[in-house]
Design a protein around this motif. Structure first.
Motif, PDB file in Angstrom:
ATOM      1  N   ASP A 115      26.343  -1.471  23.647  1.00 21.71           N
ATOM      2  CA  ASP A 115      26.874  -1.831  22.388  1.00 21.71           C
ATOM      3  C   ASP A 115      26.194  -3.155  21.913  1.00 21.71           C
ATOM      4  OD1 ASP A 115      28.426  -1.808  20.205  1.00 21.71           O
ATOM      5  OD2 ASP A 115      30.319  -2.622  21.145  1.00 21.71           O
ATOM      6  N   GLY A 116      26.235  -3.391  20.616  1.00 22.29           N
ATOM      7  CA  GLY A 116      25.768  -4.340  19.990  1.00 22.29           C
ATOM      8  C   GLY A 116      24.236  -4.689  19.309  1.00 22.29           C
ATOM      9  N   ARG A 156      29.661   6.468  10.398  1.00 25.15           N
ATOM     10  CA  ARG A 156      28.836   5.479   9.803  1.00 25.15           C
ATOM     11  C   ARG A 156      28.046   5.811   8.545  1.00 25.15           C
ATOM     12  NH1 ARG A 156      26.725   1.834  14.846  1.00 25.15           N
ATOM     13  NH2 ARG A 156      28.730   1.535  15.914  1.00 25.15           N
ATOM     14  N   ARG A 185      24.561  -6.019  15.747  1.00 26.59           N
ATOM     15  CA  ARG A 185      24.707  -7.528  15.680  1.00 26.59           C
ATOM     16  C   ARG A 185      23.170  -7.935  16.002  1.00 26.59           C
ATOM     17  NH1 ARG A 185      29.871  -7.529  19.155  1.00 26.59           N
ATOM     18  NH2 ARG A 185      29.108  -5.262  19.328  1.00 26.59           N
TER      19      ARG A 185
END
Ligand code: IPE
Ligand code: IPE
Ligand code: MG
Length: 250
Positions: free
Chosen positions: A21-22, A72, A25
């Motif tokens: 994850d990430g 998404r 960001r």
């Protein structure tokens, strides 16, 4: 001494699962498009697969795309799917060179037909390999998996293939997409989120959880080895007392 050298090779997990994850960001921090994050996330996948194989991990499950991720923005979904399938296809020679077998868990019927074909071809081409089992969770969600298992059991019961009394943990496992794999001993989530996000809910019953703020595109072998070191400090009690566990060890 490197982080790898600090590992206790007699106490390695057999199966490690990772929520990667990430990526978004990471890219946004750099003023870039989210897809740039996913692209860099692929580098981490390569490094972690290599790092896991190097120390003799037998099963590595990577959560690459959840069934919820289909919601998404279309642009991200398409870009990510293309990247995933393209990478898998391109990596087949490296997987074969390193004796790595590719597996997939998830609702692959939801993938575009072309992607399904590429994926199954890659799986077939690596099927004879006997080293690390790389398990990609693609269009995967645990509730989907459990409900799907329940439907199949109900069907088999209706057709007389199984009786309700026969349903126990061993038989139930046969109906899960993970039937061929042991439960993970260690689950890692990157990016500082403390949740499971519909990942292996049944299989994680006694798994040790490790959360790190590192964003996935920054996660490398050394980070993996740190997570395993942390795991090696834990006392896994499985409901027993610490004293019982330590007596058994002696
Ligand atoms: C993980 O990174 C990859 C997938 C879920 C496909 P994210 O895309 O979730 O990145 P963040 O969490 O938004 O930063
Ligand atoms: C979980 O990450 C799924 C994958 C890493 C593939 P998400 O980014 O989708 O999870 P939430 O939405 O933050 O819970
Ligand atoms: Mg995320």
């Amino acid at each position: 001494m490197s982080e790898k050298d600090k590992l206790d090779i007699n106490n390695l997990p057999t199966h490690i699962a990772i929520i990667m994850d990430g990526n978004g960001r990471w890219a946004e921090e750099k003023g870039q498009d989210r897809l740039f994050g996913h692209l860099n996330g692929v580098e981490s996948v390569r490094d972690i697969v290599e790092g896991a194989a190097e120390i003799g991990i037998q099963y590595l499950t990577l959560y690459a795309f959840s069934t919820e991720n289909w919601d998404r923005p279309q642009e991200e979904v398409t870009g990510l799917m293309e990247l995933l399938i393209d990478t898998i296809k391109k990596e087949v020679p490296t997987l074969n060179k390193n004796n790595i077998r590719l597996n997939v868990i998830g609702d692959t019927d939801m993938l575009p037909k072309g992607a399904q074909n590429e994926l199954f071809e890659a799986i077939e081409q690596t099927a004879p390999n006997t080293g690390l089992n790389l398990i990609m969770a693609l269009s995967y969600s645990s509730r989907w998996e459990i409900i799907h298992a329940a439907q199949r059991i109900a069907n088999d019961a209706k057709n007389g293939k199984i009786s309700p009394e026969e349903i126990n943990q061993d038989r139930f496992k046969e109906y899960l997409t993970t039937s061929r794999f042991p439960d993970p001993e260690l689950m890692i989530r990157t990016s500082g989120e403390f949740r499971i996000s519909n990942f292996l809910l049944y299989q994680l019953a006694y798994t040790e959880l490790y959360f790190t703020p590192t964003l996935w595109p920054d996660f490398r072998k050394e980070n993996l080895y740190l997570a395993i070191q942390d795991y090696q400090q834990r006392e896994r009690r499985f409901g027993k007392t610490g004293k019982q566990i330590n007596t058994i060890k002696i």
